[in-house]
Scaffold this motif. Sequence first.
Motif, PDB file in Angstrom:
ATOM      1  N   TYR A 310       0.960  -1.209  -0.199  1.00 14.53           N
ATOM      2  CA  TYR A 310      -0.057  -0.065   0.023  1.00 14.53           C
ATOM      3  C   TYR A 310       0.862   1.051  -0.100  1.00 14.53           C
ATOM      4  O   TYR A 310       0.402   2.355  -0.684  1.00 14.53           O
ATOM      5  CB  TYR A 310      -0.775   0.096   1.240  1.00 14.53           C
ATOM      6  CG  TYR A 310      -2.447   0.835   0.909  1.00 14.53           C
ATOM      7  CD1 TYR A 310      -3.368   0.015   0.563  1.00 14.53           C
ATOM      8  CD2 TYR A 310      -2.412   2.086   1.408  1.00 14.53           C
ATOM      9  CE1 TYR A 310      -4.228   0.904   0.178  1.00 14.53           C
ATOM     10  CE2 TYR A 310      -3.535   2.822   1.352  1.00 14.53           C
ATOM     11  CZ  TYR A 310      -4.451   2.183   0.648  1.00 14.53           C
ATOM     12  OH  TYR A 310      -5.797   2.970   0.178  1.00 14.53           O
ATOM     13  N   PHE A 313       1.718   2.147  -3.591  1.00 13.70           N
ATOM     14  CA  PHE A 313       0.798   2.557  -4.313  1.00 13.70           C
ATOM     15  C   PHE A 313       0.702   4.199  -3.884  1.00 13.70           C
ATOM     16  O   PHE A 313       0.620   4.967  -4.624  1.00 13.70           O
ATOM     17  CB  PHE A 313      -0.607   2.054  -3.823  1.00 13.70           C
ATOM     18  CG  PHE A 313      -1.696   2.646  -4.330  1.00 13.70           C
ATOM     19  CD1 PHE A 313      -2.013   2.870  -5.590  1.00 13.70           C
ATOM     20  CD2 PHE A 313      -2.648   3.269  -3.316  1.00 13.70           C
ATOM     21  CE1 PHE A 313      -3.416   3.611  -5.882  1.00 13.70           C
ATOM     22  CE2 PHE A 313      -3.893   4.116  -3.664  1.00 13.70           C
ATOM     23  CZ  PHE A 313      -3.923   4.391  -4.845  1.00 13.70           C
ATOM     24  N   GLU A 347      -1.969   3.158 -11.395  1.00 11.97           N
ATOM     25  CA  GLU A 347      -2.878   2.029 -11.630  1.00 11.97           C
ATOM     26  C   GLU A 347      -2.141   0.660 -11.293  1.00 11.97           C
ATOM     27  O   GLU A 347      -2.961  -0.266 -11.048  1.00 11.97           O
ATOM     28  CB  GLU A 347      -3.663   2.072 -13.066  1.00 11.97           C
ATOM     29  CG  GLU A 347      -4.625   0.983 -13.202  1.00 11.97           C
ATOM     30  CD  GLU A 347      -5.690   0.729 -12.482  1.00 11.97           C
ATOM     31  OE1 GLU A 347      -6.170  -0.620 -12.217  1.00 11.97           O
ATOM     32  OE2 GLU A 347      -5.976   1.974 -11.751  1.00 11.97           O
ATOM     33  N   ARG A 350      -1.862   0.049  -7.963  1.00 12.43           N
ATOM     34  CA  ARG A 350      -3.099  -0.243  -7.282  1.00 12.43           C
ATOM     35  C   ARG A 350      -3.228  -2.042  -7.279  1.00 12.43           C
ATOM     36  O   ARG A 350      -3.798  -2.808  -6.695  1.00 12.43           O
ATOM     37  CB  ARG A 350      -4.148   0.594  -7.796  1.00 12.43           C
ATOM     38  CG  ARG A 350      -5.438   0.205  -6.931  1.00 12.43           C
ATOM     39  CD  ARG A 350      -6.714   0.745  -8.028  1.00 12.43           C
ATOM     40  NE  ARG A 350      -6.886  -0.117  -9.143  1.00 12.43           N
ATOM     41  CZ  ARG A 350      -7.484  -1.175  -9.161  1.00 12.43           C
ATOM     42  NH1 ARG A 350      -7.928  -1.842  -8.124  1.00 12.43           N
ATOM     43  NH2 ARG A 350      -7.546  -1.962 -10.186  1.00 12.43           N
ATOM     44  N   ALA A 378      -8.115   2.900  -2.418  1.00 15.83           N
ATOM     45  CA  ALA A 378      -7.146   3.123  -3.529  1.00 15.83           C
ATOM     46  C   ALA A 378      -7.621   2.844  -4.656  1.00 15.83           C
ATOM     47  O   ALA A 378      -7.305   3.774  -5.589  1.00 15.83           O
ATOM     48  CB  ALA A 378      -6.044   1.776  -3.264  1.00 15.83           C
ATOM     49  N   THR A 379      -8.757   2.248  -5.098  1.00 17.45           N
ATOM     50  CA  THR A 379      -9.346   2.194  -6.426  1.00 17.45           C
ATOM     51  C   THR A 379      -9.971   3.727  -6.588  1.00 17.45           C
ATOM     52  O   THR A 379      -9.784   4.228  -7.756  1.00 17.45           O
ATOM     53  CB  THR A 379     -10.362   1.131  -6.189  1.00 17.45           C
ATOM     54  OG1 THR A 379     -10.029  -0.047  -6.014  1.00 17.45           O
ATOM     55  CG2 THR A 379     -11.301   1.182  -7.847  1.00 17.45           C
ATOM     56  N   SER A 382      -7.059   6.008  -7.338  1.00 18.47           N
ATOM     57  CA  SER A 382      -6.809   5.666  -8.584  1.00 18.47           C
ATOM     58  C   SER A 382      -7.785   6.350  -9.964  1.00 18.47           C
ATOM     59  O   SER A 382      -7.169   6.938 -10.863  1.00 18.47           O
ATOM     60  CB  SER A 382      -6.503   4.188  -9.046  1.00 18.47           C
ATOM     61  OG  SER A 382      -6.180   4.026 -10.220  1.00 18.47           O
TER      62      SER A 382
END
Length: 406
Positions: A310, A313, A347, A350, A378-379, A382
């Motif tokens: 994470y 990301f 992306e 992620r 996170a989605t 993104s």
Amino acid sequence: MSDTATREKWERVADWGRRLRRPESSARRSLLLVLKSALAATVSWFVSYELMNATSPAFAPFSAVLMVQVTVYQSVVQSLRYVGAVAAGVAVQAVLGLSAGPDLVTFALVALVALAISRWRVLGAQGTQVATAAFFAFATYTGASDNVDQVKELGQIVLLVLIGSAVGVGVNVLVAPPLRYRSAEWGIRALAQEIHDLLDTMTPELGEGAPDADTTQGWRNRADRTGTLIAQSREGLRTARESLRLNPRPWARRRRGTLTFEAYDRTMEALVRMISQVTAVTRSLDQQHQDEGGNGPGPGPDYAPFLRAYATFLSSVVDFTEILATLDEDHLSDQAGRLDEAADGLERCRGEVVRTTEERGLSLTDPTAPYGVLVVEATRLSEECRYTAQVLGRSADNPPNGSRTA
């Protein structure tokens, strides 16, 4: 004074001078506002005192200074409201004073009616001037010898306010009319920088494993304190739009028909949503310590490896916001391309987070574990970054006619 103190003093003076040379610096805007206000006051005083020989000449320069607003549009709008408020206050005094006389009961009635009118929404922030004008008019009225002089003095107050307002608006329009279109960029930069700085602080800690309770609480508190910054950024965008309205500068007239703030508006709202998502991430991380301190089972041994993925990301979000924190219309084409590349990398990171949860069999539906919330946020982050890159990319590919190019 020591040599060091003297040197530091001159360094501050030199730094102030450098800031004055920057066209959009706050120091330059402040100095220009002071000079324009002084000019408007001086011209108004000359007209009211030297040419008119008015009994209360201070009304004109006072009104002129009030009208040197941040934007030309606000100068015009506020001057109309201000003159209307003063005229209303003087009218209240004229009607009640001439009919009832200058006694205490009349003053009480003037105050009551003027304060009631001051709450009229049409007058906006100038509503308080109704009562102020009424009180000054009452004092002027009591000093007049007869009804003719009383009417003359009251009429002169309105005339002086009109003169002062006209001079104030005229100075603001003719002398370096303010243009604040860059305020939209500054608002976006500020929001992006806030996200960048917070995540840049978080990623090293998350990369090392589960942070302690004090650390996550500090992140959460910092994320929760962004409301003022969001409000200031939105106000900057509003000012940027407004500064083009009624602005006589040739460049502003061209921009009025060509510059659109739609892309900046969408970008700013995307950043506001990203701040909400980052806040949700900090809240979820902090919640684990509360659960561990209570009856919850805690996130388990796979928490630290998940956080390392994470952190990678979030590092990609840091890279994205670093570009956005330097947004510049003159270099938008290049920056849009870099944002698109950063969104691609984001992306991919992620996807690694999702793969980590799948390989380790982490539950995304267990309410006692943080994985579901963190993957969802996170989605969303993104998606917002991709959306922002697309919005600015379309704006760069289809610049309005007449826009400047880098």
